[in-house]
Structures are given as C-alpha cells and as structure tokens.
Design a protein around this motif. Structure first.
Motif, PDB file in Angstrom:
ATOM      1  N   VAL A 173       0.807  -1.204  -0.108  1.00 36.67           N
ATOM      2  CA  VAL A 173      -0.019  -0.146  -0.057  1.00 36.67           C
ATOM      3  C   VAL A 173       0.923   1.333   0.008  1.00 36.67           C
ATOM      4  O   VAL A 173       0.625   2.123  -0.769  1.00 36.67           O
ATOM      5  CB  VAL A 173      -0.888  -0.069   1.048  1.00 36.67           C
ATOM      6  N   LEU A 210       0.919   4.157  -2.831  1.00 38.67           N
ATOM      7  CA  LEU A 210       0.679   5.793  -2.688  1.00 38.67           C
ATOM      8  C   LEU A 210       2.170   6.483  -3.032  1.00 38.67           C
ATOM      9  O   LEU A 210       1.945   7.281  -3.762  1.00 38.67           O
ATOM     10  CB  LEU A 210       0.570   5.912  -0.848  1.00 38.67           C
ATOM     11  N   ILE A 264      -5.737   7.498  -2.600  1.00 40.03           N
ATOM     12  CA  ILE A 264      -6.432   6.622  -1.677  1.00 40.03           C
ATOM     13  C   ILE A 264      -7.741   6.154  -2.486  1.00 40.03           C
ATOM     14  O   ILE A 264      -8.141   5.106  -2.488  1.00 40.03           O
ATOM     15  CB  ILE A 264      -7.142   7.215  -0.440  1.00 40.03           C
ATOM     16  N   ILE A 318      -6.895   3.529  -5.143  1.00 41.63           N
ATOM     17  CA  ILE A 318      -6.738   2.101  -4.199  1.00 41.63           C
ATOM     18  C   ILE A 318      -8.043   1.419  -3.980  1.00 41.63           C
ATOM     19  O   ILE A 318      -8.370   0.369  -4.354  1.00 41.63           O
ATOM     20  CB  ILE A 318      -5.844   2.273  -2.931  1.00 41.63           C
ATOM     21  N   ILE A 353      -6.355   2.552   4.596  1.00 42.97           N
ATOM     22  CA  ILE A 353      -5.136   3.113   4.026  1.00 42.97           C
ATOM     23  C   ILE A 353      -4.433   4.103   5.207  1.00 42.97           C
ATOM     24  O   ILE A 353      -3.707   4.206   5.285  1.00 42.97           O
ATOM     25  CB  ILE A 353      -5.643   3.789   2.802  1.00 42.97           C
TER      26      ILE A 353
END
Length: 76
Positions: free
Chosen positions: A30, A34, A40, A43, A55
């Motif tokens: 994750v 990023l 966000i 994702i 997140i």
C-alpha cells in the motif's frame, strides 16, 4: 476498530509481514502504491475490500515506524 488494530501480523499470511485486517494486503504494498502516485480513491477503486480507514491505518503505522533516531544503513 481503532486505527492501529487494522494492521495485523500472522505468520501464515504474507510470511508474517504487517497486513491490513488479516487480508493479503501488506503494508509495504500500500505504501508503494501511494508513493507511486495512486490516491486513496484509486486504491479503493481497485481493491473493493479495502476501506479508507485501512489506508489511513497504513499511513499511521508507517509514521510510527519513522520515529527512529537514525536511518543509517537503510538503503534508498
């Protein structure tokens, strides 16, 4: 569920790496998404079983890890 509780480790999941809620989403992945420019919302759109709070928990977890006195020896 508190933010930190969303990050779990289990030797039988992703070799014990910190993951989101016991799912197979390692924190490091994750963070790489990023860092690579995904938002966000990007994702969440790609991984429907993740939540915004997941997140944010990843970011909080990374922030806690960054509280070190020295980063000598960490490769870029």
């Amino acid at each position: 569920m508190q933010t930190i509780d969303r990050i779990t480790t289990d030797p039988s999941i992703c070799h014990g790496k910190p993951c989101i809620r016991g799912l197979r989403y390692p924190v490091e992945n994750v963070l790489e998404w990023l860092a690579g420019g995904m938002t966000i919302d990007d994702i969440l759109g790609d991984y429907e079983d993740l939540e915004r709070e997941d997140i944010l928990a990843v970011l909080a977890y990374a922030a806690r890890l960054a509280h070190v006195k020295s980063i000598n020896g960490i490769a870029a």
